[in-house]
Motif scaffolding. Structure first.
Motif, PDB file in Angstrom:
ATOM      1  N   UNK A  89      53.666  73.039  52.476  1.00  0.00           N
ATOM      2  CA  UNK A  89      52.832  72.338  53.452  1.00  0.00           C
ATOM      3  C   UNK A  89      51.493  71.930  52.871  1.00  0.00           C
ATOM      4  N   UNK A  90      50.945  70.908  53.458  1.00  0.00           N
ATOM      5  CA  UNK A  90      49.640  70.434  53.049  1.00  0.00           C
ATOM      6  C   UNK A  90      48.613  71.062  53.987  1.00  0.00           C
ATOM      7  N   UNK A  91      47.554  71.562  53.391  1.00  0.00           N
ATOM      8  CA  UNK A  91      46.578  72.276  54.203  1.00  0.00           C
ATOM      9  C   UNK A  91      45.315  71.448  54.383  1.00  0.00           C
ATOM     10  N   UNK A  92      44.899  71.355  55.629  1.00  0.00           N
ATOM     11  CA  UNK A  92      43.658  70.647  55.950  1.00  0.00           C
ATOM     12  C   UNK A  92      42.685  71.674  56.519  1.00  0.00           C
ATOM     13  N   UNK A  93      41.532  71.824  55.880  1.00  0.00           N
ATOM     14  CA  UNK A  93      40.557  72.807  56.372  1.00  0.00           C
ATOM     15  C   UNK A  93      39.568  72.126  57.304  1.00  0.00           C
ATOM     16  N   UNK A  94      39.290  72.781  58.429  1.00  0.00           N
ATOM     17  CA  UNK A  94      38.279  72.247  59.348  1.00  0.00           C
ATOM     18  C   UNK A  94      36.986  72.984  59.030  1.00  0.00           C
TER      19      UNK A  94
ATOM     20  N   UNK B 177      44.106  71.455  50.665  1.00  0.00           N
ATOM     21  CA  UNK B 177      44.214  70.199  49.939  1.00  0.00           C
ATOM     22  C   UNK B 177      43.124  69.224  50.335  1.00  0.00           C
ATOM     23  N   UNK B 178      42.552  69.430  51.514  1.00  0.00           N
ATOM     24  CA  UNK B 178      41.585  68.471  52.008  1.00  0.00           C
ATOM     25  C   UNK B 178      40.740  69.170  53.087  1.00  0.00           C
ATOM     26  N   UNK B 179      39.626  68.553  53.408  1.00  0.00           N
ATOM     27  CA  UNK B 179      38.778  69.151  54.440  1.00  0.00           C
ATOM     28  C   UNK B 179      38.276  68.076  55.378  1.00  0.00           C
ATOM     29  N   UNK B 180      38.002  68.492  56.596  1.00  0.00           N
ATOM     30  CA  UNK B 180      37.490  67.543  57.583  1.00  0.00           C
ATOM     31  C   UNK B 180      36.443  68.270  58.421  1.00  0.00           C
ATOM     32  N   UNK B 181      35.319  67.617  58.743  1.00  0.00           N
ATOM     33  CA  UNK B 181      34.316  68.326  59.534  1.00  0.00           C
ATOM     34  C   UNK B 181      34.819  68.593  60.961  1.00  0.00           C
ATOM     35  N   UNK B 182      34.435  69.730  61.513  1.00  0.00           N
ATOM     36  CA  UNK B 182      34.871  70.095  62.860  1.00  0.00           C
ATOM     37  C   UNK B 182      34.388  69.069  63.878  1.00  0.00           C
ATOM     38  N   UNK B 183      33.328  68.340  63.502  1.00  0.00           N
ATOM     39  CA  UNK B 183      32.738  67.388  64.443  1.00  0.00           C
ATOM     40  C   UNK B 183      33.340  65.992  64.315  1.00  0.00           C
TER      41      UNK B 183
END
Ligand code: C2E
Ligand code: MG
Ligand code: MG
Length: 760
Positions: free
Chosen positions: A105-110, A128-134
Motif C-alpha cells: 500500500x501507498x502511505x499518505x501522512x497527514x 510515500x507522501x504527506x499532506x497538511x491536515x488543513x
C-alpha cells in the motif's frame, strides 16, 4: 513518469522499482481499499469522506492496535495516517508502518502544518507522501486521485505510455486555476507546448510562436535566469528529484511579479531525460502560489532553498555516484549564523526572517551551479559541494562564504554583521549514509565555533576519536545517573565583612568508578545534549537540600544558612520543575527561603514569557533567584526590571582581571552599581586573592565566593569548615588562619619527605 503533486523522490523511486510481489486483487474499478488511521475524529471523518466521495472502499481506525487487524483482513491499497505530535505516539506509528508490507500500500501522512519537521519525519518513517491536515477538500481529493493513478500504473505496468500521460494531463488540467498553467517540454526535439493559461501568465501575445523553451526563459527576470537554468540542469541529471523553483518574472509594469515552476522530468528506460512536464504559477499578492502548501514539502518557504528532504536525497545520489566507477568526490559544508538568536530576540522575528533570507541569498551567490545549498533547520544551512575532494578546495569554498559576510546586513535600518562557523566533511569510502556525513560536518562546525568567529574546521581522525569518546561518555552517563554517582561539593559564600558564612553553592561532581572525581566541565555539556542533566540536577538538589537541613541543626548561628543549586536551561523549561522542587523541599524539610536557584542570563532571555511564569511560581515558594555568570550573556536592563531576581553573581572572568584590566574593573563597578540601584544582592564569584577580596569589599559587594575563602569541598570538608567557623565570631578569619596552619603543616610534611628522599 510521475505526477507533479508533491510526490517526493522517495515515492518516485519506490514506484520505479517493481514490487516484490504483486498487489493482492488489483483494483480495477474505483473502489480502492483505503484505511484511514487518525485518532482525531474530525481529521478521520474528513479524510474518509473525501475518499468515499471518490468511490473508495474506506475503513477508519483510531489507533495502531486496531489498524493492524484492518491491515491483515482488508489489505488496504492506500493507508492514510495522521502523523502524531507526541514522540511516544510517533514511535507507535513508526512501529506500525514497519510492521506492514509497504509494497502492498501507498502511505499518505497527514501532517500538522505548524510542525514542518513532521513531513520529513513521516517520509523517513516510510510514508510515500504527506499532506497538511488543513488541506482543502479539493486538495485531498486531488491527492487521492494521484495516488489512485499510481496504483493503477503499478497494477498494470504494461499500459502504454501515451495512456499514462493522458491520465496525467487530465489530472493536471483538473487542478489548474486562473493563475496556473501547464507545459510540456520535449528535450528530444526541443518543442515546448504551453496551454492558454500559461501563455497568459507569461504575457505572451496571441499569435506569437510559443513552441520553443526560449519563450519561457525570455519571460524570466534576467538576474534569475542563470539560477533557473542551473536548477533545470540539476533536475535533468537527476540531482534534484523535482524541478521546483521560484523566480521573478521579467520586469514589465509590475516590478515584483513572481512565478513558481513545479515539474517532473520524464525519463526513458535507460534513465535518459526525455521530457519535462509541469505547471507554472504566478504568485498572487499574498506571496503564495496556488500550490504553496504542496511546495513546502520540498522547499523551505522562507528562503526558498531546498529543504532537508531534498538535501538528503541529493546526498544519497552523491554517495551512489561517489561509490561508482570513476568515483565522483564531493564535500559537505555545514554552517550556521553565530549569535542568530541575539538578532531574533533583540530585533524581532521578522528581522530574523529577513536576515535568514538575505544570508541565504548571499551564500547562494558564492555557490557554483552544481552545488546544492539547502536550509537544514532554523539557522543551519548545508552545501553539498560537487567535485570537492580535498580539504584545501573545501576550505577555499568556505573562505568565499566568510568573505561574503564582510559587509553588514541592513535590517530595517539596523546594520548587523554576521559571522559563520563552518564544518566540513569530505566524502570517503567509509561514508554510506547522508546522516553520517551530516553528523561529522556538524561535529566539525562545533569545533570551528569553539575556535572563535569566522572559523572553518574540517572533520578529521582526531574528531572522529573525540566523537567516539563522547558516545562512550554518553553511555557512561546513563549508567551513572541510574547508579546515582553524582554528588555535590559545597563552596562557601561568605559576607563581604567576613563575619558570617551566608551559605553554600552545591556544585556537581561525578564520582566515576574508574576515572575518579570529575568536574562538570567534563560531563555537563554532553549531559545537557542528551537530556540527562535534568536527572543530575535533581540528584544534586535532593542531596544538597538534605545536607542543608542536617547542617542547620548543628549550631544556632547556622539557622539562616542558604543553599544555591544550578539549574540548566533544559531543566528550566521543564513544566514540572516547580512541583519537583516543591517535593524536594518537603522531603528534606526546609523552607523555600533557604534555597536559591542559579540560572544564566541566556536561560531567561531565550524564552522570556516562560521564564517570567517560572520565576513567579518559584517566588510563590519563596525561593531565591540568582543570575549566574552575570555580565557574560546577553541581557538588558529592561529584563532585569521585569524579572523578579534577587541576586546577581559577577562572573569569574571579570573578577580575575579587575585589578589589572581597566575594562573589567569598570564592568564590576557597573554591575555593583546596578545591583544597588535595583535593590539586588551581589555576589562576586571566583575571588582568589586577598587584594581582589579587599577591592571588592571597597566597591561594596555583598557576598564573596572563591578559592580565597575555600574551594568547593566534599560534604565532610564543608562540615568541618562550618564547625571551625562557628567557633569564632569572624568566620573568614577562622577559616583563613586554619588554612594557614594546614598549609604550614603540609610544607613541613613535604620537607620531611624531602629529607628522607635525600637520605635514600
Ligand atoms: P558556576 O555555577 O559559575 O560555578 C562556579 C565555578 O567556579 C565552579 O566550577 C567552581 O568550582 C569554580 N570556582 C569557584 N571559585 C573559584 C576561583 O576562585 N577560581 C576559579 N578559577 N574557579 C572557581 P565547577 O564546579 O567546575 O562548575 C562549573 C560550572 O558547571 C558551574 O559554574 C555551573 O555552571 C556548572 N555546574 C556545576 N554544578 C552543576 C549542577 O549541579 N547542575 C548544573 N546544571 N550545572 C552545574
Ligand atoms: Mg553557579
Ligand atoms: Mg558562575
Amino acid at each position: 513518469m510521475s505526477s507533479l503533486f508533491g510526490l517526493p523522490g522517495r515515492l518516485l523511486q519506490f514506484l520505479g522499482t517493481p514490487p516484490a510481489h504483486d498487489i493482492r486483487a488489483p483494483t480495477v474499478d474505483g473502489s480502492v481499499r483505503t484505511l484511514v488511521l487518525a485518532p482525531t475524529v474530525t481529521i478521520r471523518q474528513r479524510f474518509a469522506a473525501a475518499a468515499e466521495a471518490l468511490g473508495h472502499d474506506v475503513v477508519t481506525r483510531a489507533n495502531t492496535w486496531t489498524a493492524r487487524f484492518a491491515v491483515l483482513h482488508r489489505a488496504p491499497e492506500i493507508l492514510v495516517v495522521e502523523w502524531p505530535e507526541e514522540p511516544r505516539h510517533q514511535r507507535a506509528v513508526m512501529r506500525f508502518l514497519r510492521s506492514i508490507d509497504i509494497h502492498h500500500c501507498l502511505t499518505l501522512a497527514i501532517t500538522d502544518p505548524s510542525r514542518p519537521d513532521d513531513v520529513s519525519e513521516a517520509l523517513q518513517a516510510g510514508a510515500g507522501d504527506a499532506i497538511p491536515a488543513t488541506a482543502t477538500e479539493e486538495a485531498v481529493r486531488t491527492r487521492y486521485e494521484v495516488i489512485k493513478a499510481q496504483i493503477a500504473r503499478r497494477t498494470s505496468r504494461a499500459r502504454a505510455t501515451d495512456e499514462l500521460e493522458a491520465d496525467y494531463q487530465r489530472l493536471l488540467q483538473a487542478t489548474g486555476t486562473e493563475t496556473d498553467g501547464v507545459f510540456d517540454w520535449s528535450l528530444e526535439d526541443g518543442t515546448f507546448t504551453a496551454d492558454r493559461r500559461l501563455q497568459a501568465i507569461l504575457e505572451i501575445e496571441d499569435g506569437r510562436e510559443v513552441n520553443h523553451p526560449r519563450i519561457w526563459m525570455d519571460a524570466v527576470h534576467p538576474d534569475d535566469r542563470q539560477h533557473l537554468e542551473s536548477v533545470i540542469r540539476a533536475t535533468r541529471i537527476g540531482s534534484l528529484p523535482l524541478l521546483e523553483h521560484r523566480f521573478r518574472l521579467r520586469p514589465a509594469d509590475d516590478e515584483s511579479a513572481e512565478a513558481m515552476v513545479r515539474a517532473q522530468v520524464i525519463r526513458d528506460d535507460d534513465g535518459r531525460a526525455v521530457r519535462i512536464v509541469g505547471r507554472l504559477s504566478r504568485i498572487d499578492d499574498t506571496g503564495h502560489a496556488p500550490f504553496d502548501a504542496i511546495t513546502s514539502v520540498l522547499h523551505d518557504p522562507l528562503t526558498r532553498l531546498p529543504n532537508r528532504l531534498v538535501l538528503i536525497d541529493r546526498l544519497k545520489s552523491m554517495i551512489r555516484l561517489a561509490q561508482g566507477p570513476g568515483g565522483h568526490p564531493f564535500a559537505v559544508l555545514f554552517f550556521d549564523l553565530n549569535r542568530f538568536k541575539t538578532v531574533n530576540d533583540g530585533l524581532g522575528h521578522l528581522c530574523g526572517d529577513k536576515l535568514l533570507r538575505a544570508f541565504a541569498e548571499r551564500v547562494r551567490c558564492v555557490c557554483r551551479p552544481d552545488d546544492v545549498l539547502a536550509r537544514f533547520a532554523g539557522d543551519e544551512f548545508v552545501i553539498v559541494a560537487d567535485g570537492v575532494a580535498t580539504s584545501r578546495d573545501a576550505a577555499a569554498m568556505a573562505s568565499r562564504i566568510h568573505q561574503a559576510m564582510a559587509s553588514p546586513f541592513d535590517l530595517e535600518g539596523t546594520e548587523v554583521f554576521v559571522s559563520v562557523s563552518i564544518g566540513i566533511a569530505i566524502w570517503d569510502a567509509t561514508y554510506n549514509s547522508p546522516d553520517d556525513l551530516l553528523r561529522d560536518a556538524d561535529t566539525a562546525m562545533y569545533r570551528a565555533k569553539s575556535q572563535g568567529r569566522d572559523k572553518t574546521s574540517v572533520f578529521d581522525e582526531a574528531m572522529r576519536r573525540h566523537a567516539v569518546e563522547s558516545l562512550e561518555l554518553e553511555n557512561d552517563l546513563r549508567r551513572a545517573v541510574a547508579w546515582r554517582e553524582f554528588r555535590p561539593h559545597y563552596q562557601p559564600i561568605i559576607t563581604a565583612d567576613g563575619t558570617r558564612i551566608a551559605g553554600f553553592e552545591a556544585l556537581a561532581r561525578w564520582d566515576h568508578p574508574e576515572r575518579g572525581l570529575l568536574a562538570p566541565a567534563q560531563f555537563i555539556r554532553v549531559a545537557e545534549e542528551i537530556g540527562l542533566v535534568i536527572a543530575i540536577d535533581r540528584q544534586i538538589a535532593e542531596e544538597a537540600c538534605r545536607q542543608l537541613r542536617a547542617w542547620r541543626g548543628l549550631h544556632r548561628r547556622l539557622e539562616h544558612l542558604t543553599m544555591a543549586v544550578n539549574i540548566s536551561s533544559s531543566q528550566f523549561v521543564q513544566p514540572d520543575l516547580v512541583p519537583q522542587i516543591d517535593l524536594i523541599l518537603r522531603q528534606s524539610g526546609i523552607y523555600g527561603s533557604s534555597l536559591k536557584v542559579e540560572v544564566t542570563e541566556s536561560v531567561l532571555m531565550e524564552n522570556a514569557e516562560h521564564a517570567e511564569h517560572m520565576l513567579e511560581q518559584l517566588r510563590k515558594l519563596d525561593i531565591g533567584i540568582s543570575i549566574d555568570d552575570f555580565g557574560t550573556g546577553y541581557s538588558s536592563l529592561a529584563y532585569l526590571r521585569r524579572f523578579e531576581i534577587d541576586t546577581l553573581k559577577i562572573d569569574y572572568s571579570f573578577v580575575s582581571r579587575m585589578l589589572f584590566d581597566q575594562e573589567s574593573a569598570e564592568i564590576v563597578r557597573t554591575i555593583l552599581h546596578l545591583a544597588r540601584n535595583l535593590g539586588k544582592e551581589s555576589v562576586a564569584e571566583g575571588v582568589e586573592t586577598r587584594s581582589q577580596f579587599e577591592a571588592l569589599q571597597r566597591l561594596g559587594v555583598d557576598l564573596i565566593q572563591g578559592y580565597y575563602v575555600s574551594p568547593p569541598l566534599p560534604a565532610e570538608g564543608a562540615q568541618a569548615l562550618l564547625q571551625l567557623a562557628t567557633a569564632s565570631s569572624n568566620h573568614l578569619q577562622a577559616i583563613l588562619s586554619n588554612r594557614l596552619r594546614s598549609d604550614v603543616r603540609e610544607t613541613i610534611d613535604e620537607d620531611i619527605d624531602d629529607l628522607f628522599t635525600e637520605a635514600d
